[in-house]
Design a protein around this motif. Sequence first.
Motif, PDB file in Angstrom:
ATOM      1  N   LEU A 380       0.831  -1.206   0.000  1.00 45.15           N
ATOM      2  CA  LEU A 380       0.000   0.000   0.000  1.00 45.15           C
ATOM      3  C   LEU A 380       0.866   1.257   0.000  1.00 45.15           C
ATOM      4  O   LEU A 380       0.681   2.171  -0.818  1.00 45.15           O
ATOM      5  CB  LEU A 380      -0.916  -0.003   1.221  1.00 45.15           C
ATOM      6  CG  LEU A 380      -2.089  -0.988   1.202  1.00 45.15           C
ATOM      7  CD1 LEU A 380      -2.715  -1.093   2.584  1.00 45.15           C
ATOM      8  CD2 LEU A 380      -3.126  -0.548   0.176  1.00 45.15           C
ATOM      9  N   GLN A 381       1.832   1.302   0.900  1.00 46.62           N
ATOM     10  CA  GLN A 381       2.646   2.498   1.042  1.00 46.62           C
ATOM     11  C   GLN A 381       3.517   2.731  -0.195  1.00 46.62           C
ATOM     12  O   GLN A 381       3.688   3.873  -0.628  1.00 46.62           O
ATOM     13  CB  GLN A 381       3.518   2.389   2.299  1.00 46.62           C
ATOM     14  CG  GLN A 381       4.130   3.707   2.739  1.00 46.62           C
ATOM     15  CD  GLN A 381       4.677   3.623   4.156  1.00 46.62           C
ATOM     16  OE1 GLN A 381       4.287   2.772   4.938  1.00 46.62           O
ATOM     17  NE2 GLN A 381       5.586   4.528   4.484  1.00 46.62           N
ATOM     18  N   GLN A 382       4.072   1.658  -0.768  1.00 48.76           N
ATOM     19  CA  GLN A 382       4.863   1.810  -1.985  1.00 48.76           C
ATOM     20  C   GLN A 382       4.012   2.371  -3.116  1.00 48.76           C
ATOM     21  O   GLN A 382       4.470   3.239  -3.877  1.00 48.76           O
ATOM     22  CB  GLN A 382       5.456   0.459  -2.399  1.00 48.76           C
ATOM     23  CG  GLN A 382       6.631   0.000  -1.558  1.00 48.76           C
ATOM     24  CD  GLN A 382       7.140  -1.360  -1.989  1.00 48.76           C
ATOM     25  OE1 GLN A 382       6.404  -2.157  -2.579  1.00 48.76           O
ATOM     26  NE2 GLN A 382       8.400  -1.633  -1.706  1.00 48.76           N
ATOM     27  N   SER A 383       2.794   1.898  -3.222  1.00 52.91           N
ATOM     28  CA  SER A 383       1.903   2.390  -4.273  1.00 52.91           C
ATOM     29  C   SER A 383       1.616   3.873  -4.092  1.00 52.91           C
ATOM     30  O   SER A 383       1.666   4.657  -5.051  1.00 52.91           O
ATOM     31  CB  SER A 383       0.606   1.587  -4.275  1.00 52.91           C
ATOM     32  OG  SER A 383      -0.277   2.075  -5.261  1.00 52.91           O
ATOM     33  N   TRP A 384       1.340   4.285  -2.860  1.00 47.37           N
ATOM     34  CA  TRP A 384       1.042   5.693  -2.591  1.00 47.37           C
ATOM     35  C   TRP A 384       2.261   6.582  -2.837  1.00 47.37           C
ATOM     36  O   TRP A 384       2.131   7.727  -3.266  1.00 47.37           O
ATOM     37  CB  TRP A 384       0.547   5.849  -1.154  1.00 47.37           C
ATOM     38  CG  TRP A 384      -0.751   5.139  -0.895  1.00 47.37           C
ATOM     39  CD1 TRP A 384      -1.734   4.864  -1.814  1.00 47.37           C
ATOM     40  CD2 TRP A 384      -1.208   4.591   0.342  1.00 47.37           C
ATOM     41  NE1 TRP A 384      -2.765   4.188  -1.226  1.00 47.37           N
ATOM     42  CE2 TRP A 384      -2.488   4.005   0.094  1.00 47.37           C
ATOM     43  CE3 TRP A 384      -0.685   4.531   1.626  1.00 47.37           C
ATOM     44  CZ2 TRP A 384      -3.218   3.388   1.091  1.00 47.37           C
ATOM     45  CZ3 TRP A 384      -1.418   3.922   2.624  1.00 47.37           C
ATOM     46  CH2 TRP A 384      -2.675   3.350   2.367  1.00 47.37           C
ATOM     47  N   MET A 385       3.439   6.057  -2.559  1.00 43.37           N
ATOM     48  CA  MET A 385       4.649   6.838  -2.811  1.00 43.37           C
ATOM     49  C   MET A 385       4.847   7.044  -4.309  1.00 43.37           C
ATOM     50  O   MET A 385       5.273   8.116  -4.762  1.00 43.37           O
ATOM     51  CB  MET A 385       5.866   6.153  -2.188  1.00 43.37           C
ATOM     52  CG  MET A 385       5.850   6.178  -0.655  1.00 43.37           C
ATOM     53  SD  MET A 385       7.189   5.244   0.103  1.00 43.37           S
ATOM     54  CE  MET A 385       8.585   6.301  -0.292  1.00 43.37           C
ATOM     55  N   LYS A 386       4.526   6.024  -5.115  1.00 43.09           N
ATOM     56  CA  LYS A 386       4.681   6.150  -6.563  1.00 43.09           C
ATOM     57  C   LYS A 386       3.730   7.191  -7.135  1.00 43.09           C
ATOM     58  O   LYS A 386       4.062   7.882  -8.111  1.00 43.09           O
ATOM     59  CB  LYS A 386       4.453   4.796  -7.222  1.00 43.09           C
ATOM     60  CG  LYS A 386       5.605   3.817  -7.019  1.00 43.09           C
ATOM     61  CD  LYS A 386       5.337   2.495  -7.713  1.00 43.09           C
ATOM     62  CE  LYS A 386       6.513   1.542  -7.503  1.00 43.09           C
ATOM     63  NZ  LYS A 386       6.280   0.213  -8.140  1.00 43.09           N
ATOM     64  N   THR A 387       2.544   7.292  -6.544  1.00 42.67           N
ATOM     65  CA  THR A 387       1.561   8.259  -7.042  1.00 42.67           C
ATOM     66  C   THR A 387       1.655   9.610  -6.347  1.00 42.67           C
ATOM     67  O   THR A 387       0.849  10.511  -6.614  1.00 42.67           O
ATOM     68  CB  THR A 387       0.136   7.695  -6.884  1.00 42.67           C
ATOM     69  OG1 THR A 387      -0.088   7.376  -5.500  1.00 42.67           O
ATOM     70  CG2 THR A 387      -0.052   6.457  -7.731  1.00 42.67           C
ATOM     71  N   GLY A 388       2.602   9.751  -5.438  1.00 41.27           N
ATOM     72  CA  GLY A 388       2.768  11.022  -4.738  1.00 41.27           C
ATOM     73  C   GLY A 388       1.756  11.263  -3.651  1.00 41.27           C
ATOM     74  O   GLY A 388       1.553  12.416  -3.232  1.00 41.27           O
ATOM     75  N   ASP A 389       1.141  10.195  -3.154  1.00 42.57           N
ATOM     76  CA  ASP A 389       0.084  10.332  -2.149  1.00 42.57           C
ATOM     77  C   ASP A 389       0.546  10.021  -0.735  1.00 42.57           C
ATOM     78  O   ASP A 389      -0.268   9.993   0.189  1.00 42.57           O
ATOM     79  CB  ASP A 389      -1.101   9.418  -2.510  1.00 42.57           C
ATOM     80  CG  ASP A 389      -1.810   9.880  -3.778  1.00 42.57           C
ATOM     81  OD1 ASP A 389      -2.015  11.099  -3.917  1.00 42.57           O
ATOM     82  OD2 ASP A 389      -2.117   9.025  -4.624  1.00 42.57           O
ATOM     83  N   PHE A 390       1.830   9.788  -0.562  1.00 39.97           N
ATOM     84  CA  PHE A 390       2.394   9.614   0.780  1.00 39.97           C
ATOM     85  C   PHE A 390       3.546  10.599   0.931  1.00 39.97           C
ATOM     86  O   PHE A 390       4.523  10.550   0.172  1.00 39.97           O
ATOM     87  CB  PHE A 390       2.891   8.187   1.009  1.00 39.97           C
ATOM     88  CG  PHE A 390       3.381   7.945   2.417  1.00 39.97           C
ATOM     89  CD1 PHE A 390       2.502   7.531   3.400  1.00 39.97           C
ATOM     90  CD2 PHE A 390       4.695   8.172   2.763  1.00 39.97           C
ATOM     91  CE1 PHE A 390       2.932   7.337   4.703  1.00 39.97           C
ATOM     92  CE2 PHE A 390       5.146   7.972   4.057  1.00 39.97           C
ATOM     93  CZ  PHE A 390       4.258   7.558   5.036  1.00 39.97           C
ATOM     94  N   LEU A 391       3.429  11.495   1.913  1.00 41.31           N
ATOM     95  CA  LEU A 391       4.413  12.559   2.094  1.00 41.31           C
ATOM     96  C   LEU A 391       4.872  12.595   3.556  1.00 41.31           C
ATOM     97  O   LEU A 391       4.158  12.140   4.453  1.00 41.31           O
ATOM     98  CB  LEU A 391       3.819  13.913   1.706  1.00 41.31           C
ATOM     99  CG  LEU A 391       3.270  14.029   0.276  1.00 41.31           C
ATOM    100  CD1 LEU A 391       2.523  15.349   0.099  1.00 41.31           C
ATOM    101  CD2 LEU A 391       4.402  13.910  -0.753  1.00 41.31           C
ATOM    102  N   VAL A 392       6.046  13.167   3.763  1.00 39.74           N
ATOM    103  CA  VAL A 392       6.632  13.240   5.100  1.00 39.74           C
ATOM    104  C   VAL A 392       7.123  14.660   5.347  1.00 39.74           C
ATOM    105  O   VAL A 392       7.844  15.224   4.519  1.00 39.74           O
ATOM    106  CB  VAL A 392       7.819  12.262   5.246  1.00 39.74           C
ATOM    107  CG1 VAL A 392       8.386  12.319   6.663  1.00 39.74           C
ATOM    108  CG2 VAL A 392       7.414  10.846   4.889  1.00 39.74           C
TER     109      VAL A 392
END
Length: 449
Positions: A380-392
């Motif tokens: 899940l997290q890898q997918s969101w990172m690819k789409t720019g939907d997980f930020l820090v």
Amino acid sequence: MTAHKFPLSRKYKDFIRSTQGVTAEFLEGTTASGKTTVGAGVKFMYMVSASPKRLHIIAAKTTGIAEKNIIQQENGILDLHRNAVYCGNGDRNNKLPHIKFEGKLIYVLGYDNKDKWENVLGSQFGCVYIDEINTADIDFVREISTRNDYLLATLNPDDPSLPVYQEFVNRSRPCAKYAADVPEEILQELTEEPVPGWRYWFFSFRDNLSLTEADIQRKMDAAPKGTKLYKNKILGLRGRATGLVFDLQQRHIITAAQAAEHRFLYYSIGCDTSYSRQSHDRLTFEAVGITADKKCILILEETHNNRDKTNPFAPSDVIPLLNRFAEQVKSRYGFARTIYIDSADAGTIQEAQKFKRKTACIYDFAGAWKKTKIITRIQLQQSWMKTGDFLVVDTCKDYIAEMNTYSYDEKGQPEDGHDHGINGCQYAWLPYKQYIGNYKEIQEVISDV
């Protein structure tokens, strides 16, 4: 001594001049940082020259490697010190390979051959240089460490569970001037009982002034990101695993001001616990916000560690800290009604419920939802990172450090380590996963989300 003929950074100059009270030095860092050239060719030979003892040692995996990488290469010992003579096959007085230098004798040993090095170690030595000490026979390191006045060792970052770290490297300390150059995750491991006079140095590409920017970029491009090679050689980070789990890039990191520009719909806090006084495992508080445009942003973190504390914290101490952290989230961003604590830690959850009954605490405490498998959370997290939907948010430095360290093990499974912040963050977003990024599309390809 012959003068060196290559540019030296300020740090390397300070390293060479740092001799007062120093009895052992450990040089760790990236590949091509100049550790061997400056360490063996300059500092070690300077210490040999200044030593009152006649016998010294250079040790590498094999004598052939010592010849190629330390003695005979460009800017190696023979190149830098024209008065040094190498007897690769020994001579009539000394059968082992050795270097004659200023009336001194430097044995050249391969630590892969126990029979040979055991024949030498009946003596006391002035200076000892160990190349790539992380790969050395630990019995050799233990034996030689008690038989010298000065020890200099280089290493590329490796498996942090190797005994050479606990027994030697992690007992050294960086000087205050360059402590900030040490990666945070390595600095957190330099906590074994210190030995007075043992110095730690971390060197990177930038400390090697012989490298151009193009040289550095070529070396970085040559190692595939996410591999152990990239992690150890390019990032200069320790790790036993075969590849990084997450590819955290600069585009995933934002400022607090940028985070505040988003319209948040939900706030949540996750807590992963550890009370160990024997390890570097940490208690972590992670706060996330879920935005109207389906992004998950790690907005705030707090970490604690019990290692070496005179008065270690217990579950009853943690809950007030967690309540204070939640209040910070509320004042800076918004109200996170529920705090999710590692469901395996019944004691901390029980203390949380007790705290809520006795105080005016407005927060609910619940066990983390851990039925979603770890590998599925990663998907899940890898997918969101690819789409720019997980930020820090960039102030969450411990979490960022974990993302740059957390790896797969040799069996291809996520390692059990470097994951307390990652777990805490997952506990926070798991109840809201359906509101993040491309969750509906993910459901079509992952069976157990």
